[in-house]
Write an enzyme that holds these catalytic residues in place. Structure first.
Site: not given
Length: 262
Positions: A13-16, A18-20, A154
């Site tokens: 998830t959230g993989s477009t 950075g880390i993802g 956060y």
């Protein structure tokens, strides 16, 4: 080292970016079939192209989803009914003084950072137990252990991820399913690069801005530089593999030594 991930189906998830994205690229390079997620089709197309440029034979597809919207998560679960590997990476952060954080922000942070992983695991986890193999990873943060005073909301959600992961791990006893958390330290993501550019705009070079950050904001770092997304991805790929069968219910630090613990 062969991580034995060929043909495993992984959702990141959230993989477009950075880390993802680094995780998706690493898993694809290891032979896994990868599903990436992002909020727009354009970002998904860019990320998919980046993965295929590095691993032309990769099997990768994208699904557009806003993890702050429960109905969109439901649609994702219908489109992707099962996976072998779930990497809960999507997350949001925003520095804000504690007294200025309204209820709406607290709820939004929990919706994206915590409930996104809960909703996915609720479907995938029982199926992993039924097939007696699976990997669930929560990408938390060193902020889960050292709550940052500038974004307490956060840090609290990152701590909650550790609790969810450990609770699920307790339910895997005697199986070949594992649930772990990965705790990155300060990482050179898109947001960090923008942050450094702003500091550099004050007359400092990027290198001077980075050195200043670790001298004052993260003085306990042993690495004394920002971690690369690829360095996080290497650990995630290992924990996703059959080789990591003996690591379960763990909170694995990839923080450059920021957290002072034994």
């Amino acid at each position: 080292m062969d991580l034995q991930l060929t043909n495993k189906l992984a959702l990141v998830t959230g993989s477009t970016a950075g880390i993802g994205l680094a995780i998706a690229r690493r898993l694809a390079a290891e032979g896994a079939r990868v599903i990436i997620t992002g909020r727009t089709e354009a970002r998904l197309a860019e990320a998919r192209a980046a993965i295929l440029q590095e691993t032309p034979q990769a099997e990768v597809r994208g699904v557009a989803v806003d993890f702050g919207q429960a109905d969109e998560v439901t649609n994702l679960l219908k489109e992707v009914p099962r996976v072998d590997i779930l990497v809960n990476n999507v997350g949001i952060f925003e520095p804000k003084p504690f007294a200025e954080i309204p209820d709406e922000d607290w709820l939004r942070f929990f919706e994206v950072n915590v409930l996104s992983g809960v909703r996915l695991a609720r479907q995938y986890f029982p199926l992993m137990l039924a097939q007696n193999w699976g990997r669930i990873l929560f990408i938390s943060s060193e902020s889960a252990l050292q709550i940052p005073q500038e974004m307490i909301h956060y840090g609290t959600t990152k701590t909650a991820q550790l609790a969810v992961a450990r609770g699920l791990a307790e339910l895997t006893a005697g199986t070949a399913v594992t649930v772990n958390s990965v705790l990155p330290g300060p990482t050179a993501s898109e947001g960090v690069e923008e942050f450094l550019k702003k500091l550099a705009g004050d007359g400092k070079t990027r290198e001077e801005a980075e050195a200043d950050f670790f001298a004052h904001a993260r003085p306990s770092s042993l690495l004394k530089r920002f971690i690369t997304p690829e360095e996080i991805a290497n650990m995630v790929a290992y924990l996703s593999s059959p080789l990591a069968a003996a690591t379960n219910g763990a909170s694995v630090l990839v923080d450059g030594g920021v957290v002072r613990s034994i």
